[in-house]
Scaffold this motif. Structure first.
Motif, PDB file in Angstrom:
ATOM      1  N   ALA A  57      37.033  72.688  -0.367  1.00 19.93           N
ATOM      2  CA  ALA A  57      37.584  73.867   0.305  1.00 19.93           C
ATOM      3  C   ALA A  57      36.585  75.015   0.303  1.00 19.93           C
ATOM      4  N   SER A  58      35.874  75.186  -0.799  1.00 19.29           N
ATOM      5  CA  SER A  58      34.881  76.254  -0.894  1.00 19.29           C
ATOM      6  C   SER A  58      33.768  76.065   0.124  1.00 19.29           C
ATOM      7  N   ALA A  59      33.248  74.836   0.231  1.00 20.11           N
ATOM      8  CA  ALA A  59      32.162  74.560   1.172  1.00 20.11           C
ATOM      9  C   ALA A  59      32.634  74.678   2.614  1.00 20.11           C
ATOM     10  N   LEU A  60      33.803  74.140   2.917  1.00 23.89           N
ATOM     11  CA  LEU A  60      34.309  74.145   4.291  1.00 23.89           C
ATOM     12  C   LEU A  60      34.680  75.542   4.762  1.00 23.89           C
ATOM     13  N   SER A  61      35.245  76.352   3.869  1.00 23.17           N
ATOM     14  CA  SER A  61      35.631  77.711   4.270  1.00 23.17           C
ATOM     15  C   SER A  61      34.396  78.556   4.582  1.00 23.17           C
ATOM     16  N   GLU A  62      33.270  78.237   3.953  1.00 27.67           N
ATOM     17  CA  GLU A  62      32.022  78.934   4.269  1.00 27.67           C
ATOM     18  C   GLU A  62      31.369  78.345   5.518  1.00 27.67           C
ATOM     19  N   ALA A  63      31.486  77.037   5.697  1.00 25.92           N
ATOM     20  CA  ALA A  63      30.868  76.364   6.845  1.00 25.92           C
ATOM     21  C   ALA A  63      31.342  76.942   8.170  1.00 25.92           C
ATOM     22  N   VAL A  64      32.629  77.217   8.266  1.00 28.51           N
ATOM     23  CA  VAL A  64      33.200  77.652   9.534  1.00 28.51           C
ATOM     24  C   VAL A  64      32.604  78.983  10.000  1.00 28.51           C
ATOM     25  N   ASN A  65      32.087  79.775   9.059  1.00 29.32           N
ATOM     26  CA  ASN A  65      31.496  81.070   9.411  1.00 29.32           C
ATOM     27  C   ASN A  65      30.164  80.940  10.139  1.00 29.32           C
ATOM     28  N   TYR A 120      38.192  73.396  10.313  1.00 32.73           N
ATOM     29  CA  TYR A 120      39.503  73.911   9.907  1.00 32.73           C
ATOM     30  C   TYR A 120      40.475  72.774   9.587  1.00 32.73           C
ATOM     31  N   LEU A 121      40.416  71.691  10.353  1.00 33.11           N
ATOM     32  CA  LEU A 121      41.278  70.545  10.095  1.00 33.11           C
ATOM     33  C   LEU A 121      40.990  69.966   8.709  1.00 33.11           C
ATOM     34  N   ARG A 122      39.711  69.794   8.407  1.00 37.05           N
ATOM     35  CA  ARG A 122      39.325  69.255   7.096  1.00 37.05           C
ATOM     36  C   ARG A 122      39.683  70.234   5.970  1.00 37.05           C
ATOM     37  N   LEU A 123      39.539  71.518   6.271  1.00 35.64           N
ATOM     38  CA  LEU A 123      39.900  72.536   5.285  1.00 35.64           C
ATOM     39  C   LEU A 123      41.398  72.480   4.987  1.00 35.64           C
ATOM     40  N   GLY A 124      42.202  72.327   6.041  1.00 40.21           N
ATOM     41  CA  GLY A 124      43.645  72.183   5.853  1.00 40.21           C
ATOM     42  C   GLY A 124      43.975  70.973   4.993  1.00 40.21           C
ATOM     43  N   SER A 146      42.091  69.589   2.714  1.00 37.35           N
ATOM     44  CA  SER A 146      41.710  69.817   1.311  1.00 37.35           C
ATOM     45  C   SER A 146      42.735  70.707   0.611  1.00 37.35           C
ATOM     46  N   TYR A 147      43.214  71.750   1.306  1.00 43.63           N
ATOM     47  CA  TYR A 147      44.248  72.601   0.704  1.00 43.63           C
ATOM     48  C   TYR A 147      45.544  71.827   0.485  1.00 43.63           C
ATOM     49  N   LYS A 148      45.870  70.961   1.450  1.00 44.74           N
ATOM     50  CA  LYS A 148      47.106  70.175   1.328  1.00 44.74           C
ATOM     51  C   LYS A 148      47.047  69.261   0.103  1.00 44.74           C
ATOM     52  N   GLU A 149      45.868  68.685  -0.147  1.00 47.14           N
ATOM     53  CA  GLU A 149      45.715  67.809  -1.305  1.00 47.14           C
ATOM     54  C   GLU A 149      45.905  68.571  -2.609  1.00 47.14           C
ATOM     55  N   ALA A 190      46.864  75.757   3.560  1.00 43.36           N
ATOM     56  CA  ALA A 190      46.802  74.597   4.449  1.00 43.36           C
ATOM     57  C   ALA A 190      47.379  74.935   5.814  1.00 43.36           C
ATOM     58  N   GLU A 191      48.544  75.580   5.822  1.00 38.19           N
ATOM     59  CA  GLU A 191      49.188  75.962   7.080  1.00 38.19           C
ATOM     60  C   GLU A 191      48.274  76.852   7.919  1.00 38.19           C
ATOM     61  N   GLN A 192      47.655  77.837   7.280  1.00 34.81           N
ATOM     62  CA  GLN A 192      46.781  78.743   8.022  1.00 34.81           C
ATOM     63  C   GLN A 192      45.563  78.014   8.583  1.00 34.81           C
ATOM     64  N   ALA A 193      44.996  77.107   7.800  1.00 31.80           N
ATOM     65  CA  ALA A 193      43.821  76.358   8.262  1.00 31.80           C
ATOM     66  C   ALA A 193      44.180  75.473   9.457  1.00 31.80           C
ATOM     67  N   TYR A 194      45.318  74.795   9.386  1.00 32.80           N
ATOM     68  CA  TYR A 194      45.739  73.943  10.507  1.00 32.80           C
ATOM     69  C   TYR A 194      45.996  74.782  11.757  1.00 32.80           C
ATOM     70  N   LYS A 195      46.598  75.937  11.587  1.00 30.15           N
ATOM     71  CA  LYS A 195      46.857  76.794  12.744  1.00 30.15           C
ATOM     72  C   LYS A 195      45.546  77.363  13.312  1.00 30.15           C
ATOM     73  N   ASN A 196      44.576  77.602  12.447  1.00 27.34           N
ATOM     74  CA  ASN A 196      43.249  78.007  12.937  1.00 27.34           C
ATOM     75  C   ASN A 196      42.595  76.886  13.724  1.00 27.34           C
ATOM     76  N   CYS A 197      42.841  75.653  13.279  1.00 25.71           N
ATOM     77  CA  CYS A 197      42.341  74.502  14.043  1.00 25.71           C
ATOM     78  C   CYS A 197      42.947  74.487  15.435  1.00 25.71           C
ATOM     79  N   LEU A 198      44.254  74.654  15.525  1.00 23.11           N
ATOM     80  CA  LEU A 198      44.930  74.657  16.825  1.00 23.11           C
ATOM     81  C   LEU A 198      44.435  75.789  17.716  1.00 23.11           C
TER      82      LEU A 198
END
Length: 295
Positions: free
Chosen positions: A190-198, A210-214, A216-219, A226-234
């Motif tokens: 989650a740490s790496a992915l949340s920085e990657a998107v920037n 964002y999908l992968r980030l969601g 990781s949070y879900k796990e 997780a909800e916010q990451a999935y909605k960012n993906c959409l």
């Protein structure tokens, strides 16, 4: 021959000889053809670019960058066999041309010649220990072979090298996040992915992260994140498969929260993509008919 005449002959030879240093020709005609090749490449006239790079290399056989850029044209055309030949020739002309090794590793990996790709990337970092692309390439190859420990090691090295922005930095962090996910290290992922998107500009690239980030949070059962990451993906993704994955992830998130109605809503949205349709329909049936699966 007298010394004076020898010097005059040497000057004439040096003045007319084709010279290439650091991959760059000092022959004006070769440089002109090379520049025309670059112009054609930039404008998308790829066949014209190859013609001009060939002309530059014919005028100056030692012109390493002419071969290197011809390789880039073939790589852009997805003709990896000819791209490899061009990069190999560039390296023959200039054994210290790091970017030729980096791109050669790329096309070898594209052809699934992973041992050769790893050796080529290693050559790049041997010449230049700050070769971000070389370490990133090794990370990609190791990840493709499910060697996540080695992938993490190389991605982390690449992430620590400048530049600390742009597509390669974003993809490095993305690869690192995926490798952490595959190693069940969800917090690190989650740490790496949340920085990657920037560091990514393409919307589908952002959506994928964002999908992968969601996931990781879900796990980690961090359902709000997780909800916010999935909605960012959409909000970013254009590809159906990414949207389907985000909707399925939202269905999973609401299912784990115990909100059946919202879960079904998002599972239904996921059925719009053929890749997620079967799994989503199964989850809907499971929620609607729990007794059916109780035995």
């Amino acid at each position: 021959m007298k010394l004076g005449k020898i010097c005059i002959v040497c000057l004439i030879i040096l003045g007319t000889a084709v010279i290439a240093q650091n991959g760059i020709s000092e022959n004006n005609d070769a440089k002109e053809a090379f520049n025309q090749g670059n112009k054609a490449y930039k404008e998308g006239r790829l066949d014209d670019a190859i013609t001009n790079y060939n002309k530059a290399a014919e005028i100056d056989p030692a012109f390493a960058l002419a071969h290197y850029w011809k390789g880039n044209v073939y790589k852009r055309k997805r003709d990896y066999v000819n791209a490899q030949k061009a990069y190999e020739t560039a390296i023959q002309k200039d054994k210290d041309l790091v970017k030729a090794y980096e791109r050669l590793g790329d096309v070898q990996a594209k052809q699934k010649n992973y041992p050769a790709a790893l050796a080529t990337y290693q050559s790049a970092v041997n010449i230049n220990p700050d070769s971000k692309r070389g370490f990133y390439g090794m990370g990609e190859v190791h990840r493709s072979q499910n060697n996540h420990a080695k992938a993490i090691e190389n991605y982390q090295t690449a992430a620590g090298l400048s530049p600390f922005k742009g597509l390669y930095h974003g993809n490095t962090l993305k690869g690192l996040g995926i490798s952490f996910m595959e190693s069940s290290k969800y917090e690190e992922a989650a740490s790496a992915l949340s920085e990657a998107v920037n560091h990514l500009k393409n919307k589908d690239q952002k959506g994928d992260v964002y999908l992968r980030l969601g996931n990781s949070y879900k796990e980690m059962n961090n359902f709000d994140e997780a909800e916010q990451a999935y909605k960012n993906c959409l909000a970013n993704a254009r590809k159906s498969v990414l949207k389907g994955g985000a909707n399925f992830g939202l269905g999973e998130t609401y299912k784990k929260r115990g909100n059946t109605q919202e879960a079904i809503k998002y599972y239904r949205a996921a059925t719009a993509d053929r890749n997620w349709k079967k799994s989503a329909e199964y989850e809907i049936d499971l929620l609607k008919n729990p007794d059916k699966y109780s035995h």
